[in-house]
Design an enzyme around this catalytic site. Structure first.
Site, PDB file in Angstrom:
ATOM      1  CD  GLU A 215      -2.944  -1.065   0.123  1.00  0.00           C
ATOM      2  OE1 GLU A 215      -3.097   0.037  -0.448  1.00  0.00           O
ATOM      3  OE2 GLU A 215      -3.580  -2.080  -0.193  1.00  0.00           O
ATOM      4  CB  CYS A 253      -1.039   6.997   0.912  1.00  0.00           C
ATOM      5  SG  CYS A 253      -2.404   6.075   1.658  1.00  0.00           S
TER       6      CYS A 253
END
Length: 495
Positions: A215, A253
């Site tokens: 991720e 993110c």
């Protein structure tokens, strides 16, 4: 000292592997007991979580509950209600040619899992993947980030009080410990963090052919189509501000990294954004409210260097003030910075928003496609044909229309990246799948054995096999029946 640490890690890994081999993590009762324990942990220590995240990142309790505690509770509750259904074998459809037979797909745990936790959401991104691994029946090592020391300490001291300590362990430490952990053999590694470190994790995992979920980040763009209704512009400005500065001061993110807008509409949106920033965070850059701080001095200096670059400084149209003592940076808007500057080529991970103007918003697709695939694309538009064009002509981990960030909390949608923004997915059932192997199982009877599958070969068997791959079971039965009748009524047989 390093050798002693390696031995300690080896013993911990051996204990976890032995626990997995014992089979006790496979039962639904164990899985549910651990999920309930996580819910109780969060309930019992809500104030301690607030305090730890305030120490590490200066997060407000409301932000903590929205982005961390609430996410964990929702995910744990969902997993508790669904885990038995997820564990159940799924029926597999078999060709009629195999009759009588049945097929099923049986989810089984992978084994021993390593979860690397990032510093920006150090509670949610520890416990959310952990719940997926537990739901699937694995044993787990959680490695918190040393850059969020209060949260790391909280997890190390609290998780063993609630969870099965022979099946779940928290191992603290810096990069040296992470490197030693990567030398161990794992059945799955789940990493959340930067693309640079993700490459290292993947390289080490390859030595043991260990599957990984990465991720990562990337530069998540927002496409802003021209809006005419002031009420819609106001809503868009709030959602953009929330998606840029709301999650950990842009240190996320999936936070917005840059905004694409037509030149004719840019000034209108900039004014709405300025008003929204003032309402959300206050007008005094020395006393900003509701804004998380930059995680540490190193990251603060990195962002300062970006802003002090003369070509970047010239593009600042709002904000830009820095408070080194408190490690805070005022929400900052930049208009048309150089496209080859770091701010437009590297992930920002901070409260800086570049706005790039275009002649026509349709150009945004080409702009995005000229860069690595992002983790998320956000697009504000009422044009359905443009929405279809974005979906058809761009690639990203996710696309959200007319909002930001909310896709992260949807358990029914997979969360993950593509290309340099990562691979693999989790959340809800997708977390269970990430930490499971779907084993194909086929059960056959001793009744009815088709002779054409065996030698010696002849033309009839070739014809039969051709039909078997091309036609349904009824045709095959008729073919066999015709073959049997031909043999029965052949002159040789009758004689």
């Amino acid at each position: 000292m390093e050798a002693e640490e390696g031995l300690r890690l080896g013993r911990s890994v051996a204990e976890l592997r032995e626990t997995f081999r014992s089979g006790r993590t496979r039962g639904v009762a164990w899985r549910k007991s651990q999920l309930r324990a996580i819910l109780k942990l969060v309930d019992d220590h809500e104030d301690a979580i607030f305090e730890a995240l305030h120490q590490d990142l200066g997060k407000h309790p409301v932000e903590v509950y929205r982005d961390e505690i609430g996410v964990v509770k929702k995910s744990a509750t969902n997993s508790l209600s669904c885990v038995e259904k997820w564990m159940a074998p799924k029926k597999g459809q078999l060709p009629l040619l195999f009759f009588p037979a049945r097929g099923e797909v049986l989810p089984e745990p992978l084994g021993l899992v390593l979860i690397f936790v990032p510093w920006n959401f150090p509670i949610a991104l520890a416990l959310d993947p952990l719940m997926g691994a537990i739901s699937a029946g694995n044993t787990v090592v959680v490695k918190p980030s040393e850059l969020a020391p209060a949260c790391s300490s909280f997890l190390a001291n609290t998780l063993p009080l609630y969870l099965d300590s022979k099946a779940v362990k928290v191992i603290e430490g810096g990069t040296d410990i992470s490197q030693q952990l990567l030398q161990q053999k794992w059945d799955k590694i789940f990493f959340t963090g930067s693309t640079r470190v993700g490459r290292i994790v993947m390289s080490e995992a390859a030595k043991h052919l260990t599957p990984v979920t990465l991720e990562l980040g990337g530069k998540c763009p927002i496409i802003l189509d021209t809006l005419s209704d002031p009420s819609e512009i106001k809503v868009a400005a709030k959602r953009i501000a929330g998606g840029k500065w709301g999650p950990c001061s842009g240190q996320a993110c999936i936070a917005i990294d840059y905004l694409l807008v037509e030149q004719k509409f840019a000034s209108t949106m900039i004014e709405f954004l300025k008003k929204t920033i003032s309402r959300f965070y206050g007008e005094n850059p020395k006393n900003l409210k509701n804004l998380s701080r930059i995680v540490n001095k190193h990251q603060f200096e990195r962002l300062r260097n970006i802003l002090e670059d003369p070509s970047i400084a010239a593009s600042i149209i709002h904000g830009g003030s820095l408070d080194e003592k408190n490690l805070t940076i005022e929400p900052t808007i930049l208009l048309n910075p150089p496209l080859d500057a770091d701010i437009m080529t590297e992930e920002i991970f901070g409260p800086l928003l570049p706005i790039i103007t275009l002649t026509n918003i349709q150009e945004s697709i080409e702009f995005i496609n000229s860069r690595p695939k992002p983790l998320a694309i956000y697009a504000f538009t009422k044009n359905d044909s443009f929405k279809k064009k974005i979906l058809a002509e761009t690639s990203s981990g996710s696309v959200t229309f007319n909002d930001t960030m909310i896709q992260f909390v949807c358990d029914s949608l997979p969360f993950g990246g593509v290309g340099q923004s990562g691979f693999g997915r989790y959340h809800g059932k997708y977390s269970f799948d990430t930490f499971s192997h779907e084993k194909a199982v086929l059960h056959r009877s001793f009744f009815l054995d088709l002779e054409p599958r065996y030698p010696p070969w002849n033309d009839f068997k070739m014809q039969f096999i051709r039909f078997a791959y091309m036609f349904d079971y009824l045709r095959i039965v008729l073919l066999l029946l015709g073959y049997k009748l031909k043999k029965i009524f052949s002159p040789g047989h009758l004689a």
